[in-house]
Scaffold this motif. Sequence first.
Motif, PDB file in Angstrom:
ATOM      1  N   GLU A  76      32.604  50.397  41.379  1.00 41.96           N
ATOM      2  CA  GLU A  76      32.247  49.094  41.940  1.00 41.96           C
ATOM      3  C   GLU A  76      30.990  48.516  41.295  1.00 41.96           C
ATOM      4  OE1 GLU A  76      34.162  47.289  44.012  1.00 41.96           O
ATOM      5  OE2 GLU A  76      35.615  48.907  43.851  1.00 41.96           O
ATOM      6  N   ALA A  77      30.035  49.357  40.921  1.00 44.53           N
ATOM      7  CA  ALA A  77      28.812  48.875  40.280  1.00 44.53           C
ATOM      8  C   ALA A  77      29.134  48.238  38.932  1.00 44.53           C
ATOM      9  CB  ALA A  77      27.813  50.016  40.105  1.00 44.53           C
ATOM     10  N   ASP A  78      30.069  48.845  38.172  1.00 45.55           N
ATOM     11  CA  ASP A  78      30.487  48.255  36.894  1.00 45.55           C
ATOM     12  C   ASP A  78      31.059  46.863  37.117  1.00 45.55           C
ATOM     13  OD1 ASP A  78      29.822  50.558  35.429  1.00 45.55           O
ATOM     14  OD2 ASP A  78      31.817  51.425  35.743  1.00 45.55           O
ATOM     15  N   LEU A  79      31.888  46.728  38.136  1.00 44.92           N
ATOM     16  CA  LEU A  79      32.513  45.432  38.418  1.00 44.92           C
ATOM     17  C   LEU A  79      31.505  44.419  38.943  1.00 44.92           C
ATOM     18  CD1 LEU A  79      35.821  46.757  39.900  1.00 44.92           C
ATOM     19  CD2 LEU A  79      35.560  45.475  37.787  1.00 44.92           C
ATOM     20  N   ALA A  80      30.521  44.878  39.702  1.00 42.96           N
ATOM     21  CA  ALA A  80      29.497  43.965  40.219  1.00 42.96           C
ATOM     22  C   ALA A  80      28.658  43.385  39.082  1.00 42.96           C
ATOM     23  CB  ALA A  80      28.607  44.688  41.217  1.00 42.96           C
ATOM     24  N   ARG A  81      28.458  44.145  38.024  1.00 43.94           N
ATOM     25  CA  ARG A  81      27.677  43.682  36.874  1.00 43.94           C
ATOM     26  C   ARG A  81      28.528  42.959  35.834  1.00 43.94           C
ATOM     27  NH1 ARG A  81      25.610  48.941  37.537  1.00 43.94           N
ATOM     28  NH2 ARG A  81      26.966  49.682  35.868  1.00 43.94           N
ATOM     29  N   ALA A  82      29.823  43.021  35.989  1.00 44.98           N
ATOM     30  CA  ALA A  82      30.734  42.457  34.988  1.00 44.98           C
ATOM     31  C   ALA A  82      30.607  40.940  34.909  1.00 44.98           C
ATOM     32  CB  ALA A  82      32.178  42.829  35.314  1.00 44.98           C
ATOM     33  N   SER A  83      30.821  40.433  33.728  1.00 48.15           N
ATOM     34  CA  SER A  83      30.848  38.995  33.507  1.00 48.15           C
ATOM     35  C   SER A  83      32.310  38.565  33.483  1.00 48.15           C
ATOM     36  CB  SER A  83      30.158  38.673  32.175  1.00 48.15           C
ATOM     37  OG  SER A  83      30.211  37.294  31.924  1.00 48.15           O
ATOM     38  N   TRP A  84      32.743  37.855  34.508  1.00 49.08           N
ATOM     39  CA  TRP A  84      34.129  37.428  34.635  1.00 49.08           C
ATOM     40  C   TRP A  84      34.316  36.094  33.930  1.00 49.08           C
ATOM     41  CZ3 TRP A  84      37.895  40.404  36.841  1.00 49.08           C
ATOM     42  CH2 TRP A  84      37.463  41.519  37.561  1.00 49.08           C
ATOM     43  N   HIS A  85      35.442  35.951  33.242  1.00 51.34           N
ATOM     44  CA  HIS A  85      35.778  34.726  32.517  1.00 51.34           C
ATOM     45  C   HIS A  85      37.097  34.191  33.052  1.00 51.34           C
ATOM     46  CE1 HIS A  85      32.609  35.478  29.606  1.00 51.34           C
ATOM     47  NE2 HIS A  85      32.951  36.750  29.722  1.00 51.34           N
ATOM     48  N   LYS A  86      37.075  32.929  33.484  1.00 47.32           N
ATOM     49  CA  LYS A  86      38.286  32.298  34.002  1.00 47.32           C
ATOM     50  C   LYS A  86      39.112  31.743  32.853  1.00 47.32           C
ATOM     51  CE  LYS A  86      37.797  29.724  37.648  1.00 47.32           C
ATOM     52  NZ  LYS A  86      37.598  28.575  38.548  1.00 47.32           N
ATOM     53  N   SER A  87      40.411  31.862  32.971  1.00 43.69           N
ATOM     54  CA  SER A  87      41.314  31.334  31.967  1.00 43.69           C
ATOM     55  C   SER A  87      41.097  29.846  31.776  1.00 43.69           C
ATOM     56  CB  SER A  87      42.768  31.582  32.379  1.00 43.69           C
ATOM     57  OG  SER A  87      43.651  30.883  31.533  1.00 43.69           O
ATOM     58  N   THR A  88      41.157  29.405  30.541  1.00 47.52           N
ATOM     59  CA  THR A  88      41.036  27.973  30.255  1.00 47.52           C
ATOM     60  C   THR A  88      42.278  27.215  30.702  1.00 47.52           C
ATOM     61  OG1 THR A  88      41.865  28.310  28.017  1.00 47.52           O
ATOM     62  CG2 THR A  88      39.473  28.346  28.314  1.00 47.52           C
ATOM     63  N   TRP A  89      43.333  27.913  31.060  1.00 49.14           N
ATOM     64  CA  TRP A  89      44.568  27.289  31.535  1.00 49.14           C
ATOM     65  C   TRP A  89      44.648  27.280  33.053  1.00 49.14           C
ATOM     66  CZ3 TRP A  89      48.789  25.161  28.863  1.00 49.14           C
ATOM     67  CH2 TRP A  89      48.598  25.088  27.493  1.00 49.14           C
ATOM     68  N   SER A  90      43.545  27.483  33.738  1.00 51.35           N
ATOM     69  CA  SER A  90      43.530  27.457  35.194  1.00 51.35           C
ATOM     70  C   SER A  90      43.902  26.066  35.682  1.00 51.35           C
ATOM     71  CB  SER A  90      42.139  27.815  35.712  1.00 51.35           C
ATOM     72  OG  SER A  90      41.799  29.114  35.322  1.00 51.35           O
ATOM     73  N   ASN A  91      44.597  26.023  36.813  1.00 47.14           N
ATOM     74  CA  ASN A  91      44.959  24.708  37.332  1.00 47.14           C
ATOM     75  C   ASN A  91      44.050  24.322  38.498  1.00 47.14           C
ATOM     76  OD1 ASN A  91      46.027  25.761  39.786  1.00 47.14           O
ATOM     77  ND2 ASN A  91      47.988  26.138  38.809  1.00 47.14           N
ATOM     78  N   GLU A  92      44.128  23.074  38.886  1.00 51.63           N
ATOM     79  CA  GLU A  92      43.240  22.549  39.926  1.00 51.63           C
ATOM     80  C   GLU A  92      43.567  23.085  41.314  1.00 51.63           C
ATOM     81  OE1 GLU A  92      43.444  18.337  39.460  1.00 51.63           O
ATOM     82  OE2 GLU A  92      42.620  18.423  37.439  1.00 51.63           O
ATOM     83  N   GLN A  93      44.751  23.638  41.505  1.00 53.33           N
ATOM     84  CA  GLN A  93      45.119  24.207  42.790  1.00 53.33           C
ATOM     85  C   GLN A  93      44.600  25.640  42.938  1.00 53.33           C
ATOM     86  OE1 GLN A  93      47.544  22.706  40.768  1.00 53.33           O
ATOM     87  NE2 GLN A  93      47.227  20.785  41.847  1.00 53.33           N
ATOM     88  N   GLY A  94      43.902  26.129  41.936  1.00 55.79           N
ATOM     89  CA  GLY A  94      43.316  27.459  42.023  1.00 55.79           C
ATOM     90  C   GLY A  94      44.161  28.555  41.435  1.00 55.79           C
ATOM     91  N   GLY A  95      45.239  28.216  40.738  1.00 52.60           N
ATOM     92  CA  GLY A  95      46.067  29.222  40.093  1.00 52.60           C
ATOM     93  C   GLY A  95      45.366  29.746  38.853  1.00 52.60           C
ATOM     94  N   CYS A  96      44.453  30.686  39.055  1.00 47.61           N
ATOM     95  CA  CYS A  96      43.597  31.123  37.963  1.00 47.61           C
ATOM     96  C   CYS A  96      43.577  32.637  37.837  1.00 47.61           C
ATOM     97  CB  CYS A  96      42.163  30.679  38.201  1.00 47.61           C
ATOM     98  SG  CYS A  96      41.955  28.990  38.720  1.00 47.61           S
ATOM     99  N   VAL A  97      43.377  33.063  36.634  1.00 50.40           N
ATOM    100  CA  VAL A  97      43.169  34.478  36.356  1.00 50.40           C
ATOM    101  C   VAL A  97      41.799  34.623  35.730  1.00 50.40           C
ATOM    102  CG1 VAL A  97      43.940  36.436  34.965  1.00 50.40           C
ATOM    103  CG2 VAL A  97      45.617  34.940  36.030  1.00 50.40           C
ATOM    104  N   SER A  98      41.058  35.619  36.173  1.00 47.49           N
ATOM    105  CA  SER A  98      39.762  35.933  35.580  1.00 47.49           C
ATOM    106  C   SER A  98      39.828  37.323  34.985  1.00 47.49           C
ATOM    107  CB  SER A  98      38.654  35.893  36.630  1.00 47.49           C
ATOM    108  OG  SER A  98      38.492  34.606  37.139  1.00 47.49           O
ATOM    109  N   VAL A  99      39.116  37.505  33.887  1.00 46.94           N
ATOM    110  CA  VAL A  99      39.122  38.774  33.166  1.00 46.94           C
ATOM    111  C   VAL A  99      37.678  39.189  32.906  1.00 46.94           C
ATOM    112  CG1 VAL A  99      39.861  39.925  31.044  1.00 46.94           C
ATOM    113  CG2 VAL A  99      41.294  38.166  32.062  1.00 46.94           C
ATOM    114  N   ALA A 100      37.408  40.478  33.028  1.00 48.02           N
ATOM    115  CA  ALA A 100      36.082  41.018  32.724  1.00 48.02           C
ATOM    116  C   ALA A 100      36.226  42.137  31.705  1.00 48.02           C
ATOM    117  CB  ALA A 100      35.403  41.546  33.979  1.00 48.02           C
ATOM    118  N   ASN A 101      35.451  42.072  30.652  1.00 49.18           N
ATOM    119  CA  ASN A 101      35.428  43.119  29.642  1.00 49.18           C
ATOM    120  C   ASN A 101      34.541  44.250  30.159  1.00 49.18           C
ATOM    121  OD1 ASN A 101      35.071  44.760  27.422  1.00 49.18           O
ATOM    122  ND2 ASN A 101      34.708  43.088  26.000  1.00 49.18           N
ATOM    123  N   LEU A 102      35.117  45.437  30.251  1.00 51.77           N
ATOM    124  CA  LEU A 102      34.384  46.607  30.744  1.00 51.77           C
ATOM    125  C   LEU A 102      34.258  47.670  29.660  1.00 51.77           C
ATOM    126  CD1 LEU A 102      36.149  46.845  34.217  1.00 51.77           C
ATOM    127  CD2 LEU A 102      33.958  45.756  33.697  1.00 51.77           C
ATOM    128  N   GLY A 103      34.196  47.238  28.426  1.00 50.88           N
ATOM    129  CA  GLY A 103      34.086  48.190  27.320  1.00 50.88           C
ATOM    130  C   GLY A 103      35.458  48.615  26.840  1.00 50.88           C
TER     131      GLY A 103
END
Length: 85
Positions: free
Chosen positions: A4-31
Amino acid sequence: MINEADLARASWHKSTWSNEQGGCVSVANLGLHCAVRDSKNVDRYFVVSLSSWRAFVTGVKEGKFGFPGREAGGSAPQPVRATET
């Protein structure tokens, strides 16, 4: 092992194809791994190897999942790259 500490420090990036209704995916690079979540439900996520994520992104771009990829002239969503920080 990802904790959980790794995820708390992670930098999440939202897809550039996210829609306005909130249909979004976020990804965090964890090494060596990548965490993926629905941007509307940040408490739930799954973790895959970075190589698996890259293979998935390549498959999306090539249209291998039921819709035409960019190379085929389609408008397939482009997930964020796991290499972004």
